[in-house]
Design a protein around this motif. Structure first.
Motif, PDB file in Angstrom:
ATOM      1  N   VAL A 226       0.852  -1.191   0.000  1.00 17.68           N
ATOM      2  CA  VAL A 226       0.000   0.000   0.000  1.00 17.68           C
ATOM      3  C   VAL A 226       0.887   1.241   0.000  1.00 17.68           C
ATOM      4  O   VAL A 226       2.045   1.195   0.439  1.00 17.68           O
ATOM      5  CB  VAL A 226      -0.965   0.035   1.208  1.00 17.68           C
ATOM      6  CG1 VAL A 226      -1.866  -1.195   1.218  1.00 17.68           C
ATOM      7  CG2 VAL A 226      -0.214   0.167   2.526  1.00 17.68           C
ATOM      8  N   LEU A 245      -2.393   0.664  10.372  1.00 17.40           N
ATOM      9  CA  LEU A 245      -1.760  -0.428   9.636  1.00 17.40           C
ATOM     10  C   LEU A 245      -1.159  -1.465  10.586  1.00 17.40           C
ATOM     11  O   LEU A 245      -1.231  -2.675  10.329  1.00 17.40           O
ATOM     12  CB  LEU A 245      -0.685   0.126   8.694  1.00 17.40           C
ATOM     13  CG  LEU A 245      -1.202   0.865   7.458  1.00 17.40           C
ATOM     14  CD1 LEU A 245      -0.054   1.555   6.718  1.00 17.40           C
ATOM     15  CD2 LEU A 245      -1.938  -0.087   6.511  1.00 17.40           C
ATOM     16  N   TRP A 258       4.369  -0.932   3.361  1.00 19.22           N
ATOM     17  CA  TRP A 258       3.807   0.425   3.270  1.00 19.22           C
ATOM     18  C   TRP A 258       4.879   1.408   2.817  1.00 19.22           C
ATOM     19  O   TRP A 258       5.944   1.509   3.421  1.00 19.22           O
ATOM     20  CB  TRP A 258       3.251   0.855   4.633  1.00 19.22           C
ATOM     21  CG  TRP A 258       2.860   2.302   4.723  1.00 19.22           C
ATOM     22  CD1 TRP A 258       2.145   3.020   3.822  1.00 19.22           C
ATOM     23  CD2 TRP A 258       3.175   3.209   5.797  1.00 19.22           C
ATOM     24  NE1 TRP A 258       1.979   4.324   4.256  1.00 19.22           N
ATOM     25  CE2 TRP A 258       2.600   4.467   5.463  1.00 19.22           C
ATOM     26  CE3 TRP A 258       3.869   3.084   6.998  1.00 19.22           C
ATOM     27  CZ2 TRP A 258       2.714   5.581   6.293  1.00 19.22           C
ATOM     28  CZ3 TRP A 258       3.982   4.191   7.825  1.00 19.22           C
ATOM     29  CH2 TRP A 258       3.403   5.428   7.473  1.00 19.22           C
ATOM     30  N   CYS A 306      -3.317  -0.613  -2.982  1.00 19.66           N
ATOM     31  CA  CYS A 306      -4.204   0.465  -2.555  1.00 19.66           C
ATOM     32  C   CYS A 306      -3.406   1.721  -2.231  1.00 19.66           C
ATOM     33  O   CYS A 306      -2.274   1.638  -1.742  1.00 19.66           O
ATOM     34  CB  CYS A 306      -4.957   0.002  -1.299  1.00 19.66           C
ATOM     35  SG  CYS A 306      -6.224   1.127  -0.708  1.00 19.66           S
ATOM     36  N   ILE A 308      -3.843   4.940   0.276  1.00 13.40           N
ATOM     37  CA  ILE A 308      -4.651   5.254   1.456  1.00 13.40           C
ATOM     38  C   ILE A 308      -4.448   6.708   1.867  1.00 13.40           C
ATOM     39  O   ILE A 308      -3.321   7.209   1.899  1.00 13.40           O
ATOM     40  CB  ILE A 308      -4.281   4.338   2.646  1.00 13.40           C
ATOM     41  CG1 ILE A 308      -4.346   2.860   2.235  1.00 13.40           C
ATOM     42  CG2 ILE A 308      -5.215   4.592   3.826  1.00 13.40           C
ATOM     43  CD1 ILE A 308      -3.905   1.903   3.329  1.00 13.40           C
ATOM     44  N   LEU A 331      -8.499   4.006  -0.736  1.00 12.91           N
ATOM     45  CA  LEU A 331      -9.191   3.954   0.556  1.00 12.91           C
ATOM     46  C   LEU A 331      -8.968   5.308   1.203  1.00 12.91           C
ATOM     47  O   LEU A 331      -7.824   5.710   1.432  1.00 12.91           O
ATOM     48  CB  LEU A 331      -8.628   2.837   1.439  1.00 12.91           C
ATOM     49  CG  LEU A 331      -9.235   2.720   2.848  1.00 12.91           C
ATOM     50  CD1 LEU A 331     -10.722   2.392   2.779  1.00 12.91           C
ATOM     51  CD2 LEU A 331      -8.496   1.670   3.680  1.00 12.91           C
ATOM     52  N   PHE A 359     -11.660   0.217   9.363  1.00 13.80           N
ATOM     53  CA  PHE A 359     -10.435   0.262   8.561  1.00 13.80           C
ATOM     54  C   PHE A 359     -10.060  -1.141   8.096  1.00 13.80           C
ATOM     55  O   PHE A 359      -9.774  -1.365   6.910  1.00 13.80           O
ATOM     56  CB  PHE A 359      -9.300   0.873   9.388  1.00 13.80           C
ATOM     57  CG  PHE A 359      -8.001   1.023   8.638  1.00 13.80           C
ATOM     58  CD1 PHE A 359      -7.724   2.178   7.931  1.00 13.80           C
ATOM     59  CD2 PHE A 359      -7.050   0.002   8.642  1.00 13.80           C
ATOM     60  CE1 PHE A 359      -6.523   2.324   7.237  1.00 13.80           C
ATOM     61  CE2 PHE A 359      -5.851   0.135   7.958  1.00 13.80           C
ATOM     62  CZ  PHE A 359      -5.589   1.301   7.251  1.00 13.80           C
ATOM     63  N   ASN A 360     -10.073  -2.099   9.021  1.00 20.12           N
ATOM     64  CA  ASN A 360      -9.684  -3.473   8.685  1.00 20.12           C
ATOM     65  C   ASN A 360     -10.602  -4.070   7.620  1.00 20.12           C
ATOM     66  O   ASN A 360     -10.145  -4.695   6.656  1.00 20.12           O
ATOM     67  CB  ASN A 360      -9.722  -4.355   9.935  1.00 20.12           C
ATOM     68  CG  ASN A 360      -8.641  -3.987  10.936  1.00 20.12           C
ATOM     69  OD1 ASN A 360      -7.776  -3.157  10.655  1.00 20.12           O
ATOM     70  ND2 ASN A 360      -8.694  -4.596  12.111  1.00 20.12           N
ATOM     71  N   LYS A 362     -12.564  -2.592   5.370  1.00 20.22           N
ATOM     72  CA  LYS A 362     -12.535  -1.972   4.044  1.00 20.22           C
ATOM     73  C   LYS A 362     -11.198  -2.183   3.339  1.00 20.22           C
ATOM     74  O   LYS A 362     -11.168  -2.398   2.120  1.00 20.22           O
ATOM     75  CB  LYS A 362     -12.891  -0.492   4.161  1.00 20.22           C
ATOM     76  CG  LYS A 362     -14.330  -0.310   4.629  1.00 20.22           C
ATOM     77  CD  LYS A 362     -14.880   1.082   4.428  1.00 20.22           C
ATOM     78  CE  LYS A 362     -16.366   1.098   4.798  1.00 20.22           C
ATOM     79  NZ  LYS A 362     -17.008   2.391   4.513  1.00 20.22           N
ATOM     80  N   LEU A 363     -10.100  -2.150   4.079  1.00 18.48           N
ATOM     81  CA  LEU A 363      -8.814  -2.430   3.440  1.00 18.48           C
ATOM     82  C   LEU A 363      -8.769  -3.885   2.970  1.00 18.48           C
ATOM     83  O   LEU A 363      -8.286  -4.175   1.865  1.00 18.48           O
ATOM     84  CB  LEU A 363      -7.658  -2.137   4.394  1.00 18.48           C
ATOM     85  CG  LEU A 363      -6.252  -2.385   3.828  1.00 18.48           C
ATOM     86  CD1 LEU A 363      -6.027  -1.625   2.519  1.00 18.48           C
ATOM     87  CD2 LEU A 363      -5.176  -2.005   4.848  1.00 18.48           C
ATOM     88  N   SER A 364      -9.298  -4.800   3.767  1.00 16.51           N
ATOM     89  CA  SER A 364      -9.340  -6.219   3.370  1.00 16.51           C
ATOM     90  C   SER A 364     -10.157  -6.402   2.098  1.00 16.51           C
ATOM     91  O   SER A 364      -9.772  -7.155   1.194  1.00 16.51           O
ATOM     92  CB  SER A 364      -9.946  -7.068   4.495  1.00 16.51           C
ATOM     93  OG  SER A 364      -9.128  -7.057   5.635  1.00 16.51           O
ATOM     94  N   ARG A 370      -8.706  -6.361  -5.627  1.00 18.48           N
ATOM     95  CA  ARG A 370      -7.834  -5.370  -6.249  1.00 18.48           C
ATOM     96  C   ARG A 370      -7.904  -5.402  -7.769  1.00 18.48           C
ATOM     97  O   ARG A 370      -8.041  -4.359  -8.421  1.00 18.48           O
ATOM     98  CB  ARG A 370      -6.398  -5.595  -5.770  1.00 18.48           C
ATOM     99  CG  ARG A 370      -5.425  -4.475  -6.156  1.00 18.48           C
ATOM    100  CD  ARG A 370      -4.792  -4.678  -7.505  1.00 18.48           C
ATOM    101  NE  ARG A 370      -3.797  -3.667  -7.809  1.00 18.48           N
ATOM    102  CZ  ARG A 370      -3.214  -3.528  -8.992  1.00 18.48           C
ATOM    103  NH1 ARG A 370      -3.546  -4.321  -9.995  1.00 18.48           N
ATOM    104  NH2 ARG A 370      -2.309  -2.596  -9.193  1.00 18.48           N
TER     105      ARG A 370
END
Length: 408
Positions: A226, A245, A258, A306, A308, A331, A359-360, A362-364, A370
């Motif tokens: 990300v 994160l 990251w 992603c 962020i 995101l 957060f968890n 929606k990122l998942s 993807r």
């Protein structure tokens, strides 16, 4: 001739880097453009051959600057005393008022020099800050001027006091502009509601980025990657992103790589936070201030799941436009104009004060989908943020304003 007043562009590594795309498109209209930055430094970016760079504001002598500062405290159209009649002004904003009125005085003096040798020009401020104040003062002194005065509006220069910044005499500034081009529909609505008497001259004109030759490749490795791309200042909440994160990788067991692009006043603090608390599942890389071209090369050569953003305020970030042009989903917190680029085609929105569970989740979801997002983000980019389309429309409007004014 178009005189484009910038904060620093074409100088510096990242300041107003998105102007590069706009100027490339402007060349197709045969427009002569002169950049007038307020500040410069040793690093100068390349600009198209038809673009000139004029640096009177950068090179202004000490005595002229002292005189401009003195005028801020004397009666006049750009006087501090006029701010006392401004409903948005309070004593805590004196520093901002002096700072921007001083800058406006400098631009005003430059305007007088340029207009003395030009019959009709377009004076274009890239920010809705001190430039429009200078334009308004000029139009007040020369009401029969044939020059055209325009400004863009982005994020903090629109919402100003909501984010703790005071731009003096906003109504006076808007009165002096022929048109205000706002980069987000949210920002346009905000200004039109707050300053309804000027609503007819406020319109939407989105920024855009050049379509890349390649998109971010699909991923096959187990590590998810990300990125975030912003200045390291408190409004961007990069420390919150880091904490989110860490919790994400510890809760889900998914390893994350990251990469953050951007420097700023909190860069060293962020480095210390990462040293003090880390986990083997989260690999962090703070790249600091990086040329925009290097960031785009990174997007082109690496699989990225992603981009962020957890900022508290935004216009429509150019970093997001660049990401979706490479097929990278988003995101983001639902602030400012972000909902205009973070849609069901491009990614997911978080509440400004999101929970870790949100957060968890929606990122998942973005990581899992993807490749599906990748195609739809590119389609959305072409429809809404393609530089060639958006800037062509913008310069057509500028041409029509020039012709309309010259016919009067």
């Amino acid at each position: 001739m178009i005189y484009l007043y910038t904060s620093r562009f074409p100088f510096g590594q990242i300041a107003e880097s998105f102007l590069s795309a706009e100027l490339k498109v402007a060349s197709s209209f045969g427009q002569e453009v002169t950049l007038v930055p307020m500040k410069d430094d040793k690093k100068k970016r390349q600009v198209p051959s038809f673009v000139l760079v004029d640096r009177p504001l950068c090179k202004m002598g000490v005595w002229l600057k002292a005189l401009a500062l003195l005028k801020v405290f004397l009666p006049g159209s750009l006087s501090l005393w006029r701010c006392c009649k401004d409903n948005e002004f309070s004593c805590r904003y004196i520093g901002d008022a002096v700072k921007y009125l001083f800058a406006a005085q400098l631009v005003y003096e430059d305007l007088r020099q340029k207009t003395s040798i030009s019959n009709q020009s377009v004076f274009y401020s890239y920010w809705l800050s001190y430039g429009p104040l200078a334009f308004a003062a000029y139009k007040q002194e020369y009401p029969n001027s044939q020059h055209v005065f325009i400004s863009r509006g982005h994020g903090s220069d629109i919402y100003s006091t909501l984010v703790g910044i005071y731009y003096p005499m906003r109504k006076f500034a808007l009165q002096g502009l022929d048109r205000v081009f706002v980069v987000s529909d949210y920002g346009r609505s905000f200004l039109q509601k707050k300053y309804s008497e000027f609503s007819s001259k406020i319109e939407l004109s989105r920024l855009g980025v050049i379509q890349p030759l390649k998109v971010s490749p699909s991923g096959s490795d187990s590590v998810k990657r990300v990125v975030s791309c912003s200045s390291l200042v408190s409004l961007k909440r990069i420390d919150l992103l880091y904490a989110s994160l860490i919790s994400f990788v510890e809760t889900t067991g998914i390893s994350i790589e990251w990469h953050h692009f951007g420097g700023g006043e909190l860069f060293e603090d962020m480095q210390q936070k990462i040293k003090q608390k880390t986990t083997f599942r989260l690999h962090c890389c703070l790249h600091g201030m990086v040329d925009n071209e290097k960031i785009l090369e990174f997007y082109e050569n690496n699989h990225i799941d992603c981009l962020i953003s957890v900022s508290t305020t935004e216009g429509i970030p150019v970093s997001m436009m660049e990401a979706i042009s490479y097929g990278i989903p988003l995101l983001s917190t639902d602030v400012g104009g972000c909902k205009e680029i973070v849609t069901n085609q491009t990614g997911l929105l978080l509440p400004q004060n999101y929970s870790q569970e949100e957060f968890n989740t929606k990122l998942s979801e973005i990581i899992e989908n993807r490749d599906t997002y990748s195609k739809s983000t590119i389609d959305f980019y072409n429809a809404a943020f393609n530089a060639k389309h958006n800037y062509s429309a913008f310069y057509q409007i500028i041409q029509s304003l020039s012709h309309a004014d010259s016919s009067h």
